[in-house]
Structures are given as C-alpha cells and as structure tokens.
Design an enzyme around this catalytic site. Structure first.
Site, PDB file in Angstrom:
ATOM      1  N   GLY A 170       0.830  -1.194   0.000  1.00  0.00           N
ATOM      2  CA  GLY A 170       0.000   0.000   0.000  1.00  0.00           C
ATOM      3  C   GLY A 170       0.862   1.239   0.000  1.00  0.00           C
ATOM      4  CB  SER A 171       0.516   4.572  -1.530  1.00  0.00           C
ATOM      5  OG  SER A 171       0.900   4.148  -2.815  1.00  0.00           O
ATOM      6  N   GLY A 172       1.628   5.192   1.225  1.00  0.00           N
ATOM      7  CA  GLY A 172       1.521   5.822   2.539  1.00  0.00           C
ATOM      8  C   GLY A 172       2.670   5.457   3.458  1.00  0.00           C
ATOM      9  CG  HIS A 173       3.686   2.023   4.171  1.00  0.00           C
ATOM     10  ND1 HIS A 173       3.060   2.246   5.362  1.00  0.00           N
ATOM     11  CD2 HIS A 173       2.940   1.091   3.517  1.00  0.00           C
ATOM     12  CE1 HIS A 173       1.969   1.487   5.439  1.00  0.00           C
ATOM     13  NE2 HIS A 173       1.879   0.782   4.330  1.00  0.00           N
ATOM     14  CG  HIS A 193      -1.172  -0.902   6.990  1.00  0.00           C
ATOM     15  ND1 HIS A 193      -0.383  -1.935   7.398  1.00  0.00           N
ATOM     16  CD2 HIS A 193      -0.902  -0.707   5.682  1.00  0.00           C
ATOM     17  CE1 HIS A 193       0.345  -2.353   6.370  1.00  0.00           C
ATOM     18  NE2 HIS A 193       0.054  -1.629   5.326  1.00  0.00           N
TER      19      HIS A 193
END
Ligand SMILES: Nc1ncnc2c1ncn2[C@@H]1O[C@H](COP(=O)(O)OP(=O)(O)O)[C@@H](O)[C@H]1O
Ligand SMILES: Nc1ncnc2c1ncn2[C@@H]1O[C@H](COP(=O)(O)OP(=O)(O)O)[C@@H](O)[C@H]1O
Ligand SMILES: [Mg+2]
Ligand SMILES: [Mg+2]
Ligand SMILES: [Mg+2]
Ligand SMILES: [Mg+2]
Lengths: 203, 347, 347, 203
Positions: free
Chosen positions: C68-71, C233
C-alpha cells in the site's frame, strides 16, 4: 543599593519569572514561537546559580555577572537583550559595595541604551522597550522604594499598552496588523523584573 | 492584572505527547543520540556544537551555522564534507548563545576564516553578531551570510525583515562546496549571499507546531483553515485561509514567490519542496508534480530539485516551496559531492 | 440495522486537511510528481509501477517489492542501483493488484529471475501470490521473501502472523546488494529470508493516522495514551498504555524484541530507529541515544545504524525500533553502494 | 437467472456499496486500516464500467468479468477474495444465457470454496466467510426471490454475529481480544451484496 539587595532583587526576579513562565510562554505562543517563559526561566535560574557560586564586593559586578550569564545561557532575542542591559547597568555603576539611587537610575538608563542599540527598537514597536523606557523615566528621586514602585507601575502600564500596538521588531512583527490585541511577552517580563524590586524594597 | 488570562483554563498542565523524558533535556539527549549514531561527526556536549570529525581543516574556509533546534536535519544533519564544518543547535526554537557559536567557530577555523550562515531572526542575528565580535577579539576572521528568503514577510522597516527558511539548505550546500574546493573567505561568503539573493520561499501550515516546552499546539487552527506564509517556528503566518486543493495552494505560493523575485522563461531554477515535519512524503511529491507543471507552463526549467523533509518545524503539518534562480556555478557546486547525515551524494 | 451507527454523528463529511486534490487521485498524482523529480527512475503511470531507468539488467536477479502507499520512502524511494529494481505502490494502505505486480515483474526481469519482497499482510500476500502464479505462467521465475518482523503480533495460528515493518528496508538493502554483485535467484532470496529471520521490530504510536479517504484519525487516542505495538497501517496496537518517558518506552520495546529474538552479549546488530511520519527527527535521535546505552549495557554492539523516517505511516506520530542480528555478510552487503531517492551511500 | 439479471444484481450491489462506503470504512478503521469502503467502491465502480463496455452471452461470463475486474482493481485482502469468489462462481456455472437457481446455488458454493482456499479462513474467524457461508447454506430451492431473501437474512445475521467473535484472520486478528465487539467490515459488505440481490428479485 547594596550588594545583598542587588542579589535579592535578582532572586526575586527569578522567582517571579519562574512563577509566570507558563504565562509568558503563552503570550509568546500567540504572536511568537512560545518560548519566552522557558528562555527567561532558564536564564534567571542560571543567574542565581552563578551568583550563589561567587562572592561580590561591588554592586556593579553583580549585574555584570547576571548579564554575562543571561547572554551565555538564554539565546533567542531576549538573551542578548536582557544580558546586554544588565551588563551595561553593572558597568555604568561606580565600583563599590553600595550605589545611590540616582546612580542606579543612570545605570538603568545605560541598560536601556544598550537594548536600543543592539535591537534597534523604538518606543511603540511593541517590544520590551515599551516597558523598560517608561520604567527608567519613572525611576526618580532618592528613595529606592518609591522609585521602584513608580518604575514598576510605569513598566506594567507600558506592557499592557503593547496590546494596542502593532509589533515592528522581533518575531511578532511578522504578523503585521494581526499582532494588535496581543500583549508583548518581553515587555511583560520586564514589568515582572521591575515589580520584583518593589517586593524587596517596600517598607 | 499584568498578565491577561489564558483563553484556555488548563494551559498550565499539558500532556506532552512526545518521545522525550524531561522537556528541558530534549536537546542535550538528542545531541547524545546524534553523537552515538554518527561516529563521523564530533559532538562537543559541553559546548553544545556538532563538528566534522576531521575539523579543523588547515587552509579551508570553515562554515558554521546554527539556530534553534527543532528544524532537523537543519543544521546538525548538514555537517560533513561538502557542507558545514560545524552547527550550533540552540534550545528548541531558540537561537544558540554566543559562547557556543564562538567555541564552534574556533574549533573549526583552519586559519582561512569562518563563514557564519545565519537565518534572519532577531535572536539569531544578535547572538551570531556577539559571537562574531568575540571571534574578532581572538583574531578569527568571520564573514556573515544572512539568509532571508521567506517572501511571506514584508521586507520593510516595519518588520524584522524576511525570515530565513528553505534557502538555508541551498546556501549551506553551495557555499559548502565552494569552500571544499578551496574558495577564499570572501568568495565563499559571496556565493552564499548570491544564493540567498536568488532565492525565494513560501510556506503553508495545516496544523500548528507543538514544542516540548509548551506541550500543546502554538495556535488553534480550525479544521478547515490553514496558515499561509507560516514561519518555521510556528509563528502564525501572513493570513488565515480556507483549506483549498493542493493545486490552488501551489499556484498561489508560486505567484507569491514570483512576485517577490520574478523569473522569466528560459530561466533555470533549483527547486526545494520541503516538508515541515508532519506532512507525508506522498503529499510532497504530489505538490512537486503540480509545481513542475506550473513552471513548465511558464517556460522555466527545473535544473535540479529536492523533495523531502529538510528544514522542518518539529511536528508541523505543512510545507515550503523554495525557488533559487540557478547560475552555472550554482549547478556545478550543487552537484559537487556532499556527505552529511541529511544530504549525501557523489561521495 | 445491518451497519451499526457510527459513534460520531458527523463521520460522513470530514475536512481532509492534506495537500491533495481529490483523495482518489493522491497515488496517481504523487507518482507523477515522483516521475518528474527523479529522471533516474522510470515510472509507468498506466501500470502503476516505478522501475530503475536501466531495467531490465540482463543476467541480474531483479527485486520487486510493493505494498500500500503511505509508507514512503518505502518502497518507491528504494528503487535504484543496489536496492530494488521495481516497486508497485497500491492505493493508500491497500496492497497493489496482481496485474500491476506482474507488469513490474516482467519489466525488470533480466532473465535471471525475480525476487518478490512481500510484507506479511493478508492482502499483500494474496496479491503477490496471484502475480507470482501469473508470472510462472509466462515463464518468469519468481521467489518470494516474506517479511514478518513485527514482534508486537503473536505469531500463532490465531492471527494472520507477524506483520512486515521496519525490517523490510534491511531485506531490500541487503538482498539488493547481493543481487547487484551477481547473486543467483536462490542466493538473493536466501539472504533476504535470513535478514528477516534475524530481525525483530516493535512500534509505538502517539497519534492515529489520517488517510486521505477517511479524512480523520483512524482511532481516538486520549491525550495521555499511546498504542504499543501499533502497525504501519494505523491498525490499533497490542495494547493501550499511559504515556511514559521515552527511556521507559525504549526499554520496553527492547524487552519485547529480545524476548522474541534473543541476543547475547558480543552479538552485533544493525539498528533502525524509524519514524512513522509525524515524529520529529530530534525525538528519533533522542530515542537512538537511549537505545544505544541500553544495548551497550547488555554488551551488544551496534555495528551499523540508521535513524530517520523510512517505513512510515503517513502522518502518524510514532516510531519503530528494528534490531537485526548482523553477520559479516550482512555488514558487507549493508555497506555496499546504494543509490536511491530514499537511501544513498557509496555511490 | 439471466444475463440481464446478473448484471442488474452487480449494479445493485455497486449502488449499495457506494451508499455504504463511508460506513464500511468506519468499521474497518476500528479494527483494520480504514479502507474497506473505498476498496469495495473502487472495485464495484470498475466492475460496472467493465460490464458496460462489454456484451455478454453467458451468465457465467458476467461473473468471471466481475471477478477479474475486482482482482485487478481492488488490491488489499478484499480484492483477491471477492475477485476469486466471483470468478469461481462464473466458472462453475454452465455456459449459456440463463442458469437455474440450483446451478446458481452450486456456483455460489464454488465461490465460497475459492475464498476459503485462498484466504484459509474458517467459519468463526470473523471474516467475510461468516456472512458468505450461512448465505450459501440458506440459498436453497427453485425460487430465486425466496432463496435470495433467505441468503440475505443469513448473511446479515452472520455479519452481525462477527461482532461477538475474536478475529483470527486479516488485519483485525492483530488486535486479539480487542477485536471482540467490532463487526467485521468484509462480512458486512458480503451481506450488502446478498441483500442487493433481493432488491431486484423481490416480487
Ligand atoms: N529588536 C528588539 N528590540 C527589543 N526587544 C525585542 C526585539 N526583538 C524582540 N524583542 C523582545 O524579545 C521578546 C521575545 O523574546 P524570546 O521569545 O525569548 O525570544 P525569541 O523571539 O527569539 O523566541 C519579545 O516579546 C520582545 O519584547
Ligand atoms: N484470510 C481471510 N479470509 C477471508 N476474509 C478475509 C481474510 N482476511 C481478510 N478478510 C476480509 O477482508 C476484509 C478487509 O478487507 P479490506 O479492508 O478491503 O482489505 P485490507 O485488510 O487489506 O485493508 C476483512 O473485514 C475480512 O472480512
Ligand atoms: Mg520566543
Ligand atoms: Mg525563540
Ligand atoms: Mg488495506
Ligand atoms: Mg482494510
């Protein structure tokens, strides 16, 4: 004023700054960066420690020590300004264990001059000069308690009046018109310092 | 009553939600951690400065910068070959003191003089000025480069002048490279000043910063409002605005920058899209994408760019955009090797 | 009523206080920005992957990761010589899809096979598994390295198993170096698995994360409480705790790590003190300093370390600590040159 | 069930998922990562677009198309799971423009088997299986409307019951005992999908 009284004044000022540190920081948070109380408290705590560690024969030396300590421990705008003020005060006093009230008055004015020279602030710029200047103007006569009381009142009035001014120096000046309505933290701490003198001179 | 009442009755006892012990020890403890993490740096805990382990370098002009802590990696993270010789961290958001700056200056002086890179804040200016006077007394030649790139502040006699923000990184990198290749004191200072003159920045905050000492945000910002033209110390900005889409905010920031320092088509720029600490990288890249398109539409070429958190304001959600009009010399020095904790390439 | 009422009546219309345009476009727009900022990378906007511009490298084992993106900078910021050949960003906190992973896998396969580095989350595991099956159908050899270093989660049949967090960076760096120097498919995968086996992580959150889609924090955390063992997350952690001084939190994290993966005096470790996005660098260094002292007291040597925001969770204030028991081989490969947007040395 | 009805079902499911996306996300935020509504909405929007772009002679093809689209557009845990379910359903149906209710029932069970094989969840693990399994068990007889109504009721009951379970699969499993008291988002979306079938079959 004798050496002991000079030290007692700084001690009273340190207590007052410590008690009001949260409020000074809050004033600074509104128009600056929220550290004025912490800065002043760190500085005056160091001043007391430095005075405790030394012995002083001359009133002037007490203030020079206080000023040098503030310069080397506070940082920010207030460190050099207050530090220079106390250093100039101390250097302006004649050497010896006691000074007269007029000598003290002249010394305080020398401190004000140092602040204005270093920081470039005019009265009305909403800085500590707006408390310091009226305090020096009111510090008159031969009776220390009376002079201190007049100075403290003038400083407090000047500090409160900064709320109506637009800041033109220091961090608050970035706000332009938005600084109006906020009392200047440095002017407020100046008033606290003058008020501290009355606490130990009042009869 | 001398001190007006706090608007919030519980101001005095905030829960300081940070990874710290005593708020008063944050800077010293972080400095100890930095020393442990970076054997290639020499941290003087007593005098509170960070220097290259190999300083002083004989014959090399030394660069010293500093300022309040809370802007990391600026300045301590930019100490190393190709950039700073020493950094002086003050307390959080409080400029360093003259003694500290003097100690660092003397420690890294290799006989060729020292450049002080100073962000234009009253406190920083005064403390560096006192330190420079003290250094002169000890026969260390000091030149001061003042950084004042933040166009959100009016540059008038009515203010303390423009603040130093993102351009500080470019000044430190480019002047640092000039010193590394043997530039003289006046030359290193001159190119630092030229970078500053060619730079303009504008910042937005979505949230206020929380210092360890205050323990709560420095100002209240409603859920749908932002501070346009915010400073890096949580100073409130030029004006409150309604939250708008990123594309609009970037366009407005670019307009403010170009109004202050016009660029023409065919100009080349170095771009810094800089996070203020609490803004995710994914948003910074999104913003960079928008900015690149807007510059392209104006015919301005992005010769170099940097996207990330470099000149921060603790946990503030926000970002700044810096444009530096590039010369060939700037680009050559920008590309020169640099090896610091916060910026590293070619080495 | 099938769906229970939201505790907060205004859930539906949060003000999304981020530098974005439409929340649905964040990943695509950020990818466009990344492409503009990094000419040394090749971004395929249609298939949504990021690859080295020089891929495929004939004869070199390729490394593909994603999630997932956001890391960020994980994983896209770790694409480049010495680390990943390609990264597949999914939507925010949503694993990428098989088509995307397959496209990236085929794009970087240089004939020597492809290693998939997969963080152990149900979604990531399933999507990479489907992609690997599809790749096999097209005669691309794929080995999968599963990363599951987060000791906050019980490793039992009662859970989806431990999560992949900070150790992912170490797996990608070390396996990436092994591939760069000519390691075979099985060798690259083997050392990746060995790094994972030797690693353990533990994280704390001070605040919950806010995704662009939700627009508000994923959970409520009172002013004086933290999530111990939080995931990257915004998954709530192992337990809620009262806020404690950093020294205590670091000691407790170290205990949890050493309970799961014991170390003995004279062991060497690689340490990652990793910010989750919203925590200032100054706090990360403070924490590193504490950790270094605690390890020293146990006779454990920190051979290498990294302090910064590498495996993040958007704007979450928090941090993770990863310890990897080092072998000489690990250290050699750790020191090998790497040149990516997020990690760069020796090149 | 005819091709048109299959498409109408997916369209109704897409509408329902869109209308409940915020609530699904909220359920997921409590025990997962807060994206289930967004994921499902993105997936079903893509399914409708894919169905609009094609023509279908066979009911099975409709579901295979839906499943393939979900796999390639959703990601996360729900993408492969729902995608595999619809693909398996479609592949299990006999080719042709119409299928019987028992054939549909068998197809739905094939979908369930695919989910259980891919995800490894048992009933009681607090996943979408806890809505899907009872729905398939209840989907009986020859009357589509009646079978759909029973299935929807069973799915809803199963979804609600997940609030009493400790999650053992997916992200919610990290919470251990703390997952108890929270309804599973995937089970909830499964119930929405079965309920959507009743909306278009009810007489
Ligand atoms: N140029 C100046 N001349 C006089 N006083 C100043 C000047 N600039 C700032 N000040 C005073 O300093 C105060 C702020 O001190 P402090 O918060 O400790 O430093 P900083 O602004 O660096 O954070 C202001 O409230 C103001 O009274
Ligand atoms: N192993 C599994 N088997 C069946 N269903 C699962 C499994 N893991 C997760 N799920 C379902 O997926 C849902 C979460 O989907 P979603 O939020 O879209 O994906 P992610 O968890 O990757 O963010 C859970 O509520 C659960 O019903
Ligand atoms: Mg201040
Ligand atoms: Mg300050
Ligand atoms: Mg997800
Ligand atoms: Mg989810």
């Amino acid at each position: 004023m004798e050496v002991d009284l000079a030290i007692a004044w700084l001690r009273a000022a340190a207590d007052s700054v410590a008690a009001s540190a949260g409020e000074l920081t809050r004033l600074d948070a509104a128009i600056g960066d929220g550290d004025h109380g912490v800065n002043m408290n760190r500085g005056f705590t160091a001043v007391i420690a430095a005075l405790d560690a030394g012995t002083f024969d001359s009133v002037g030396d007490v203030f020079v020590k206080a000023g040098t300590t503030l310069i080397s421990k506070v940082g920010g705008a207030s460190g050099p300004l207050y530090g220079s003020a106390f250093r100039a005060l101390g250097k302006a006093l004649p050497a010896g264990p006691s000074v007269t009230v007029p000598e003290l008055a002249a010394g305080l004015r020398a401190g004000l001059d140092a602040v204005r020279k270093l920081g470039g602030a005019e009265p009305g710029d909403a800085t500590l000069v707006d408390a310091y200047q009226p305090a020096v103007d009111a510090f008159k006569g031969d009776d220390l308690a009376a002079a201190a009381e007049e100075a403290a009142r003038a400083a407090e009035e000047g500090a409160r009046a900064t709320a109506g001014l637009r800041a033109r120096k220091g961090r608050a000046s970035y706000l332009g018109e938005r600084s109006v309505g906020h009392q200047d933290p440095g002017a407020t701490s100046t008033a606290l310092i003058f008020r501290a003198l009355t606490a130990i001179t009042a009869k | 009553m001398l001190i007006p009442r706090a608007p919030s009755p519980d101001w005095e006892e905030p829960a300081v939600k940070k990874f710290i012990n005593d708020p008063a020890d944050v800077v010293a403890e972080a400095l100890a951690g930095l020393a442990a993490a970076h054997p290639e740096l020499r941290v003087d805990a007593a005098e509170q400065y960070i220097a290259r382990a190999d300083a002083p370098r004989s014959g090399k002009v030394a660069l010293v910068s500093g300022g309040g802590s809370g802007h990391e990696p600026l300045h301590g993270g930019f100490v190393g070959p190709g950039m700073l010789d020493a950094a002086c961290p003050g307390e959080i958001f409080t400029s360093p003191v003259p003694d500290q700056i003097l100690a660092a200056t003397k420690a890294v002086d290799g006989g060729a003089g020292v450049v002080h890179i100073v962000k234009n804040y009253t406190g920083d200016v005064m403390n560096f000025q006192l330190a420079a006077e003290m250094a002169a007394d000890e026969n260390v030649a000091v030149e001061t480069v003042l950084v004042d790139d933040d166009v959100a502040v009016e540059d008038s006699t009515w203010t303390a002048g423009r603040r130093g923000t993102g351009a500080t990184l470019l000044v430190e990198k480019i002047a640092g490279a000039r010193a590394e290749e043997g530039g003289k004191l006046a030359e290193v200072a001159a190119i630092g000043r030229e970078v500053n003159t060619n730079s303009a920045s504008f910042a937005y905050a979505l949230t206020a910063v929380t210092t360890p000492a205050a323990g709560r945000p420095g100002f209240d910002l409603p859920d749908d409002e932002i501070e346009a033209g915010v400073g890096i110390h949580g100073e409130p900005g030029r004006r409150r605005e309604k939250l708008r889409p990123a594309n609009d905010l970037v366009a407005a920031a670019l307009d403010a920058i170009l109004e202050a320092k016009p660029l023409t088509a065919s100009d080349e720029v170095i771009v810094l899209v800089n996070g203020l600490g609490g803004t995710p990288l994914i948003e910074l890249y999104l913003v960079y994408g928008t900015l690149a398109k807007l510059l392209e539409a104006r015919g301005i070429t992005i010769a170099r760019r940097l996207v990330g958190n470099y000149v921060t304001s603790l946990d503030m959600a926000g970002l700044s955009i810096t444009l530096t009009k590039a010369t060939d010399e700037f680009l050559r020095l920008w590309d020169a090797p640099v090896s610091t904790p916060g910026l590293r390439w070619g080495a």
